[in-house]
Design a protein around this motif. Structure first.
Motif, mmCIF file in Angstrom:
data_model
loop_
_atom_site.group_PDB
_atom_site.id
_atom_site.type_symbol
_atom_site.label_atom_id
_atom_site.label_comp_id
_atom_site.label_asym_id
_atom_site.label_seq_id
_atom_site.Cartn_x
_atom_site.Cartn_y
_atom_site.Cartn_z
ATOM 1 N N ALA A 154 0.833 -1.204 0.000
ATOM 2 C CA ALA A 154 0.000 0.000 0.000
ATOM 3 C C ALA A 154 0.867 1.254 0.000
ATOM 4 O O ALA A 154 0.567 2.239 -0.702
ATOM 5 C CB ALA A 154 -0.928 -0.010 1.213
ATOM 6 N N LEU A 155 1.958 1.232 0.776
ATOM 7 C CA LEU A 155 2.859 2.390 0.808
ATOM 8 C C LEU A 155 3.511 2.596 -0.548
ATOM 9 O O LEU A 155 3.618 3.737 -1.042
ATOM 10 C CB LEU A 155 3.916 2.174 1.891
ATOM 11 C CG LEU A 155 4.890 3.331 2.149
ATOM 12 C CD1 LEU A 155 4.141 4.592 2.558
ATOM 13 C CD2 LEU A 155 5.897 2.933 3.228
ATOM 14 N N LEU A 156 3.939 1.509 -1.181
ATOM 15 C CA LEU A 156 4.540 1.615 -2.512
ATOM 16 C C LEU A 156 3.533 2.145 -3.519
ATOM 17 O O LEU A 156 3.852 3.052 -4.320
ATOM 18 C CB LEU A 156 5.068 0.248 -2.949
ATOM 19 C CG LEU A 156 5.615 0.163 -4.375
ATOM 20 C CD1 LEU A 156 6.786 1.119 -4.571
ATOM 21 C CD2 LEU A 156 6.031 -1.274 -4.708
ATOM 22 N N ALA A 157 2.309 1.619 -3.500
ATOM 23 C CA ALA A 157 1.288 2.069 -4.447
ATOM 24 C C ALA A 157 0.948 3.538 -4.229
ATOM 25 O O ALA A 157 0.798 4.302 -5.192
ATOM 26 C CB ALA A 157 0.031 1.196 -4.302
ATOM 27 N N GLY A 158 0.844 3.948 -2.957
ATOM 28 C CA GLY A 158 0.530 5.343 -2.675
ATOM 29 C C GLY A 158 1.613 6.289 -3.162
ATOM 30 O O GLY A 158 1.322 7.347 -3.748
ATOM 31 N N LEU A 159 2.870 5.920 -2.952
ATOM 32 C CA LEU A 159 3.967 6.779 -3.405
ATOM 33 C C LEU A 159 4.059 6.822 -4.927
ATOM 34 O O LEU A 159 4.359 7.873 -5.511
ATOM 35 C CB LEU A 159 5.285 6.286 -2.814
ATOM 36 C CG LEU A 159 5.475 6.512 -1.309
ATOM 37 C CD1 LEU A 159 6.785 5.895 -0.833
ATOM 38 C CD2 LEU A 159 5.439 7.997 -0.973
ATOM 39 N N LEU A 160 3.783 5.676 -5.577
ATOM 40 C CA LEU A 160 3.813 5.677 -7.037
ATOM 41 C C LEU A 160 2.686 6.525 -7.621
ATOM 42 O O LEU A 160 2.861 7.178 -8.655
ATOM 43 C CB LEU A 160 3.721 4.240 -7.558
ATOM 44 C CG LEU A 160 4.995 3.400 -7.437
ATOM 45 C CD1 LEU A 160 4.739 1.975 -7.884
ATOM 46 C CD2 LEU A 160 6.133 4.011 -8.253
ATOM 47 N N LEU A 161 1.528 6.523 -6.962
ATOM 48 C CA LEU A 161 0.429 7.371 -7.425
ATOM 49 C C LEU A 161 0.758 8.848 -7.215
ATOM 50 O O LEU A 161 0.433 9.696 -8.063
ATOM 51 C CB LEU A 161 -0.860 7.011 -6.694
ATOM 52 C CG LEU A 161 -1.512 5.673 -7.075
ATOM 53 C CD1 LEU A 161 -2.705 5.384 -6.179
ATOM 54 C CD2 LEU A 161 -1.932 5.688 -8.544
ATOM 55 N N ALA A 162 1.399 9.164 -6.086
ATOM 56 C CA ALA A 162 1.741 10.559 -5.806
ATOM 57 C C ALA A 162 2.932 11.036 -6.622
ATOM 58 O O ALA A 162 3.003 12.213 -6.990
ATOM 59 C CB ALA A 162 2.031 10.728 -4.315
ATOM 60 N N PHE A 163 3.856 10.118 -6.929
ATOM 61 C CA PHE A 163 5.062 10.480 -7.687
ATOM 62 C C PHE A 163 5.230 9.465 -8.825
ATOM 63 O O PHE A 163 6.062 8.553 -8.738
ATOM 64 C CB PHE A 163 6.294 10.471 -6.783
ATOM 65 C CG PHE A 163 6.175 11.368 -5.582
ATOM 66 C CD1 PHE A 163 6.512 12.707 -5.663
ATOM 67 C CD2 PHE A 163 5.705 10.876 -4.368
ATOM 68 C CE1 PHE A 163 6.403 13.541 -4.561
ATOM 69 C CE2 PHE A 163 5.590 11.697 -3.258
ATOM 70 C CZ PHE A 163 5.928 13.039 -3.363
ATOM 71 N N PRO A 164 4.433 9.586 -9.871
ATOM 72 C CA PRO A 164 4.461 8.570 -10.943
ATOM 73 C C PRO A 164 5.790 8.474 -11.670
ATOM 74 O O PRO A 164 6.089 7.448 -12.279
ATOM 75 C CB PRO A 164 3.344 9.040 -11.884
ATOM 76 C CG PRO A 164 3.145 10.483 -11.592
ATOM 77 C CD PRO A 164 3.466 10.659 -10.137
ATOM 78 N N GLY A 165 6.597 9.513 -11.633
ATOM 79 C CA GLY A 165 7.882 9.460 -12.318
ATOM 80 C C GLY A 165 9.039 9.059 -11.435
ATOM 81 O O GLY A 165 10.204 9.218 -11.826
ATOM 82 N N ALA A 166 8.746 8.505 -10.242
ATOM 83 C CA ALA A 166 9.821 8.186 -9.301
ATOM 84 C C ALA A 166 10.657 7.001 -9.735
ATOM 85 O O ALA A 166 11.822 6.875 -9.351
ATOM 86 C CB ALA A 166 9.231 7.908 -7.917
ATOM 87 N N LEU A 167 10.100 6.108 -10.559
ATOM 88 C CA LEU A 167 10.805 4.880 -10.923
ATOM 89 C C LEU A 167 10.589 4.633 -12.411
ATOM 90 O O LEU A 167 9.449 4.510 -12.853
ATOM 91 C CB LEU A 167 10.284 3.701 -10.089
ATOM 92 C CG LEU A 167 11.188 2.486 -9.948
ATOM 93 C CD1 LEU A 167 12.488 2.859 -9.248
ATOM 94 C CD2 LEU A 167 10.481 1.394 -9.168
ATOM 95 N N ARG A 168 11.671 4.518 -13.143
ATOM 96 C CA ARG A 168 11.587 4.259 -14.579
ATOM 97 C C ARG A 168 12.127 2.869 -14.846
ATOM 98 O O ARG A 168 13.345 2.650 -14.907
ATOM 99 C CB ARG A 168 12.393 5.307 -15.356
ATOM 100 C CG ARG A 168 11.904 6.728 -15.139
ATOM 101 C CD ARG A 168 12.663 7.711 -16.023
ATOM 102 N NE ARG A 168 14.078 7.763 -15.674
ATOM 103 C CZ ARG A 168 14.588 8.557 -14.735
ATOM 104 N NH1 ARG A 168 13.794 9.345 -14.029
ATOM 105 N NH2 ARG A 168 15.880 8.555 -14.485
ATOM 106 N N LEU A 169 11.197 1.916 -15.001
ATOM 107 C CA LEU A 169 11.592 0.521 -15.168
ATOM 108 C C LEU A 169 11.807 0.131 -16.622
ATOM 109 O O LEU A 169 12.212 -0.988 -16.900
ATOM 110 C CB LEU A 169 10.518 -0.404 -14.554
ATOM 111 C CG LEU A 169 10.347 -0.286 -13.033
ATOM 112 C CD1 LEU A 169 9.229 -1.203 -12.569
ATOM 113 C CD2 LEU A 169 11.632 -0.616 -12.306
#
Length: 299
Positions: free
Chosen positions: A119-134
């Motif tokens: 849930a923490l990972l999903a929340g951060l990805l929703l708030a910062f969608p560009g945080a991780l470029r896979l």
């Protein structure tokens, strides 16, 4: 003496990582490293809160905290979290909680920790969608085989349960006990708060520790992006059966930090220094604590 022997074996096998990590630490900004060490210590407090929240009975606080410190050392000597689970299962049974309910509490802890981490990972990805470029790291055709493999595992497990009556009965009995424990815990707000609050604080503190080490070594990645990289990497390696994630966690963290925008050399330095703080420095005192708790019959 067995934990000390295992620590020696692991340290000898990974002496290059240890030497490199300590050399990196000498060049870092010490206030940030001390803050990272403080966050690491708080993870044991968070784990103790979560363990207490998983059972109705009040557990002895000091021994519970000491058991979490010892469980961390045991966790780095056995594959896939078996060490910490064994230590805590034994601790709860010594405290007078029946084995069936102790096992249910252990499953509840693992469920809460997994749900809050995702849930923490999903929340951060929703708030910062560009945080991780896979994109550069994950091949375009990799997702299909991964999904097929996961589906095959689920189907195989269902087939085994359907075909073995004794196993099916044991699983059904365990689920009934676990559901009863779940209802009892959530009937007490203080226990529910300790369970879910500690489970949320645990990965948050781990991610904060990595971000602080990154700040100490001047990693050019925002702290939130570093936290996202940590959560994504630990979720990815959760099923890799290596003791304490040694090897697999380092590789996944480096890849995740590079995907977050960090240079490969600095990301490697940050990960090695972070693992020295969170794994290698507490390993020997944790093993000594584990041996002492065994001798005192706390576990």
């Amino acid at each position: 003496m067995v934990p000390l022997l295992l620590v020696t074996v692991v340290a000898v096998r990974h002496h290059g990582v240890l030497a490199d990590g300590f050399s990196r630490l000498r060049a870092a900004e010490w206030p940030w490293l001390l803050a990272a060490a403080g966050a690491t210590c708080l993870t044991w407090v968070a784990a103790a809160f979560t363990r207490q929240g998983a059972v109705v009975e009040r557990l002895p606080r000091r021994r519970l905290l000491a058991a979490q410190f010892a469980a961390g050392a045991a966790n780095h000597l056995l594959p896939t979290g078996l060490g910490a689970s064994a230590v805590n299962l034994r601790f709860m049974t010594v405290c007078g909680i029946p084995l069936a309910r102790s096992s249910a509490a252990l499953a509840l802890y693992l469920l809460a920790e997994s749900v809050t981490r995702l849930a923490l990972l999903a929340g951060l990805l929703l708030a910062f969608p560009g945080a991780l470029r896979l994109g550069p790291l994950l091949p375009h055709d990799a997702m299909g085989p991964l999904l097929y493999a996961a589906g095959a595992v689920v189907v195989a497990a269902a087939a085994v349960l359907a075909g073995v009556r004794r196993l099916r009965r044991a699983v059904a009995s365990f689920l009934r006990t676990a559901l009863g424990e779940l209802r009892s815990v959530h009937a007490r707000p203080s226990r529910a708060l300790a369970l879910w609050g500690g489970a949320l604080a645990f990965p948050a503190l781990q991610a904060a520790g990595l971000a602080l080490v990154g700040r100490a070594l001047e990693l050019p990645v925002p702290a939130v992006h570093t936290a996202v990289a940590y959560l994504a990497a630990t979720v990815a390696v959760a099923l890799v059966p290596t003791p304490g994630g040694v090897g697999s966690v380092e590789a996944a963290l480096v890849l995740a930090l590079v995907a977050a925008g960090g240079p490969a050399a600095v990301a490697t330095a940050v990960v090695v220094a972070y693992r020295v703080i969170t794994v290698w420095l507490p390993l020997l005192p944790g093993a000594l604590t584990l041996g002492a708790l065994v001798r005192m019959k706390v576990i």
